[in-house]
Design a protein around this motif. Structure first.
Motif, PDB file in Angstrom:
ATOM      1  N   LEU A   1      -7.610  -2.016 -12.580  1.00  0.00           N
ATOM      2  CA  LEU A   1      -8.178  -2.637 -11.470  1.00  0.00           C
ATOM      3  C   LEU A   1      -8.554  -4.212 -11.621  1.00  0.00           C
ATOM      4  CD1 LEU A   1     -10.425   0.508 -10.661  1.00  0.00           C
ATOM      5  CD2 LEU A   1      -8.556  -0.480  -9.532  1.00  0.00           C
TER       6      LEU A   1
ATOM      7  N   ARG B   1       0.823  -1.092  -0.084  1.00  0.00           N
ATOM      8  CA  ARG B   1      -0.163  -0.107   0.017  1.00  0.00           C
ATOM      9  C   ARG B   1       0.901   1.250  -0.131  1.00  0.00           C
ATOM     10  NH1 ARG B   1      -3.348  -3.341   3.115  1.00  0.00           N
ATOM     11  NH2 ARG B   1      -2.410  -2.801   5.100  1.00  0.00           N
TER      12      ARG B   1
ATOM     13  N   ALA C   1      -5.355   6.689 -11.104  1.00  0.00           N
ATOM     14  CA  ALA C   1      -6.481   7.340 -10.266  1.00  0.00           C
ATOM     15  C   ALA C   1      -5.916   8.780  -9.850  1.00  0.00           C
ATOM     16  CB  ALA C   1      -6.903   6.462  -9.147  1.00  0.00           C
ATOM     17  N   ALA C   2      -4.701   8.816  -9.457  1.00  0.00           N
ATOM     18  CA  ALA C   2      -3.917  10.138  -8.810  1.00  0.00           C
ATOM     19  C   ALA C   2      -3.849  11.017 -10.005  1.00  0.00           C
ATOM     20  CB  ALA C   2      -2.791   9.809  -8.288  1.00  0.00           C
TER      21      ALA C   2
ATOM     22  N   ALA D   1      -3.243   3.070  -8.941  1.00  0.00           N
ATOM     23  CA  ALA D   1      -3.081   4.125  -8.094  1.00  0.00           C
ATOM     24  C   ALA D   1      -2.473   5.241  -8.802  1.00  0.00           C
ATOM     25  CB  ALA D   1      -2.163   3.695  -7.075  1.00  0.00           C
ATOM     26  N   TYR D   2      -1.652   5.316  -9.953  1.00  0.00           N
ATOM     27  CA  TYR D   2      -1.109   6.107 -10.819  1.00  0.00           C
ATOM     28  C   TYR D   2      -2.169   6.800 -11.609  1.00  0.00           C
ATOM     29  CZ  TYR D   2       1.620   8.475 -14.193  1.00  0.00           C
ATOM     30  OH  TYR D   2       2.312   9.186 -14.936  1.00  0.00           O
TER      31      TYR D   2
ATOM     32  N   ARG E   1      -2.707  -3.176 -10.063  1.00  0.00           N
ATOM     33  CA  ARG E   1      -3.543  -2.508  -9.077  1.00  0.00           C
ATOM     34  C   ARG E   1      -2.534  -1.368  -8.428  1.00  0.00           C
ATOM     35  NH1 ARG E   1      -5.785  -7.076  -5.454  1.00  0.00           N
ATOM     36  NH2 ARG E   1      -4.352  -8.212  -6.584  1.00  0.00           N
ATOM     37  N   LEU E   2      -1.236  -1.496  -8.422  1.00  0.00           N
ATOM     38  CA  LEU E   2      -0.322  -0.299  -8.294  1.00  0.00           C
ATOM     39  C   LEU E   2      -0.207   0.838  -9.292  1.00  0.00           C
ATOM     40  CD1 LEU E   2       2.922  -2.543  -7.028  1.00  0.00           C
ATOM     41  CD2 LEU E   2       1.307  -1.159  -5.567  1.00  0.00           C
TER      42      LEU E   2
ATOM     43  N   GLY F   1       2.133   1.838  -3.549  1.00  0.00           N
ATOM     44  CA  GLY F   1       0.899   2.365  -4.125  1.00  0.00           C
ATOM     45  C   GLY F   1       0.990   3.708  -4.027  1.00  0.00           C
ATOM     46  N   ALA F   2       1.056   4.338  -2.700  1.00  0.00           N
ATOM     47  CA  ALA F   2       1.231   5.433  -2.481  1.00  0.00           C
ATOM     48  C   ALA F   2       2.237   6.372  -3.474  1.00  0.00           C
ATOM     49  CB  ALA F   2       1.154   5.922  -0.998  1.00  0.00           C
TER      50      ALA F   2
ATOM     51  N   TYR G   1       3.269   5.078  -6.274  1.00  0.00           N
ATOM     52  CA  TYR G   1       2.628   5.411  -7.687  1.00  0.00           C
ATOM     53  C   TYR G   1       1.778   6.620  -7.767  1.00  0.00           C
ATOM     54  CZ  TYR G   1       4.446   1.144  -9.396  1.00  0.00           C
ATOM     55  OH  TYR G   1       5.250   0.198 -10.084  1.00  0.00           O
ATOM     56  N   ALA G   2       0.840   6.925  -6.771  1.00  0.00           N
ATOM     57  CA  ALA G   2      -0.132   7.827  -6.862  1.00  0.00           C
ATOM     58  C   ALA G   2       0.647   9.256  -6.695  1.00  0.00           C
ATOM     59  CB  ALA G   2      -1.043   7.823  -5.229  1.00  0.00           C
TER      60      ALA G   2
END
Length: 396
Positions: free
Chosen positions: A261, A14, A145-146, A142-143, A138-139, A17-18, A20-21
């Protein structure tokens, strides 16, 4: 599974993932702030194009720098320091400066951008191996979606009169926070540099770099073509209303997000080869639809279809490279990541160069040709492997 530090692998995933975001938020904030930067700095499109080209070159250098840092200290330090450099570049861009200084700030941002691009995939592959299941898509989600969130944030702050610098500053703060936390908390695993190369020669990793690199090249060529030219094509070639022109890009990004996703659930069932060939074919069909049917509806649908393919290809390629060369995945991923910038430049520059002599609609055949040329290489995914993978911890 927990690692030696006691931190659950899922929690570490996670945090990655942040990362990537943070990368997606920062990049989208910069590109959506370009019109405001132009006005503030008093620069023209030629200056912007030159700077963007230099940023790509700087990013390629940053990717190679990440390889060196990862080899010496581990990819977590490459990622954390890259995020801190990105944060510094974003923060610097919020302030009016002489154009030479502004250019230097963006070049520093480019170095950080490339370092983060490469080290994020290194980290993703390592934590995926520790988890024992597919999480790369999914990682990358995150990119995406951000990036969408950054575009919406920029729209909101500009509508409120607060100015683009606020949105860019938010992205800078988030990147700094994730980089600072991740300095000690990112995945500590690392791989032995060039273990396979020393035993088997450079031939051991060349096929991996070529096959996975070409998947990355083609995916980013399609991505750059759609991101750079979809709105221009809809507005100038198809006479779409100003409010309709951005819908092609919006549909594309939404499709990228949805495909990322779901891809981690599809991959174990369908297999990497089937997904790779299918992803390439979908990219080709989407861009082919844009060429074949010169209408607004067909163009928006074609861009969205292309997004489905791009969404699965990028995480798949990095994941395949990391698993095929598990003993020195950090080094291989850094090399594969360099194909990103070639595809991005070709998609933006070549299609733009062809827009005058043949028109943008016909120029969208370029991604179709790239897909056709890459399909035979994708079939070699099942044969990729380097002997004796070795994984060690940073402490080791």
């Amino acid at each position: 599974m927990d690692d030696a530090s006691g931190m659950p692998a899922a929690a570490r995933a996670r945090l990655i993932g942040a990362g990537y975001a943070a990368q997606g938020l920062g990049y989208a904030a910069v590109v959506t702030a370009l019109p405001a930067f132009k006005d503030r700095q008093g620069i023209d499109d030629t200056f912007v194009s030159a700077i963007l080209l230099l940023v790509c070159v700087a990013a390629a250098g940053g990717s190679m720098l990440a390889d060196r840092v990862a080899a010496r200290w581990g990819s977590r330090y490459a990622l954390a320091s890259g995020l801190l450099l990105v944060a510094a570049g974003l923060a610097g861009a919020t302030v009016a400066t002489p154009n030479a200084v502004f250019a230097a700030i963006l070049l520093a941002y480019g170095v950080g951008l490339g370092a983060v691009d490469a080290s994020l995939s290194m980290q993703g592959v390592l934590v995926q191996a520790r988890l024992g299941r597919s999480v790369m898509s999914r990682l990358f989600a995150a990119y995406t979606a951000a990036a969408i969130a950054a575009a919406l944030l920029m729209s909101g702050v500009l509508a409120s009169g607060a100015g683009a610098a606020l949105a860019v500053g938010v992205a800078a703060a988030f990147a700094a926070l994730v980089g600072a936390v991740g300095w000690r908390a990112f995945e500590p695993g690392r791989t032995l540099r060039a273990s396979a190369v020393h035993e088997h020669g450079g031939r051991a990793i060349r096929p991996i770099v070529l096959v996975c690199g070409m998947l990355i090249f083609t995916a980013f060529l399609v991505d750059s073509a759609v991101s750079t030219w979809s709105s221009v094509y809809l507005r100038d070639s198809l006479d779409a209303a100003a409010s309709v022109a951005p819908l092609g890009y919006a549909a594309y990004q939404a499709a990228v997000l949805v495909s990322r996703l779901v891809a981690d659930h599809v991959m174990p069932r369908a297999g990497r080869l089937v997904v790779a060939v299918g992803g390439l074919a979908v990219c080709g069909i989407g861009c082919g639809l844009v060429v074949a049917l010169p209408s607004i509806g067909a163009a928006v649908a074609g861009f969205a279809i292309s997004g489905i393919g791009v969404g699965v290809l990028v995480p798949l390629a990095f994941s395949a490279a990391g698993e095929a060369a598990a003993g020195n995945s950090d080094e291989v991923i850094a090399k594969v990541n360099l194909f990103n910038y070639g595809g991005a430049l070709l998609g933006a520059v070549l299609i733009g160069a062809l827009s005058e002599p043949v028109g943008l609609r016909i120029a969208f055949l370029i991604p179709v040709v790239a897909v056709i040329l890459t399909l035979p290489l994708a079939r070699r995914l099942r044969d990729l492997a380097v002997p004796e993978p070795v994984l060690k911890s940073a402490a080791g």
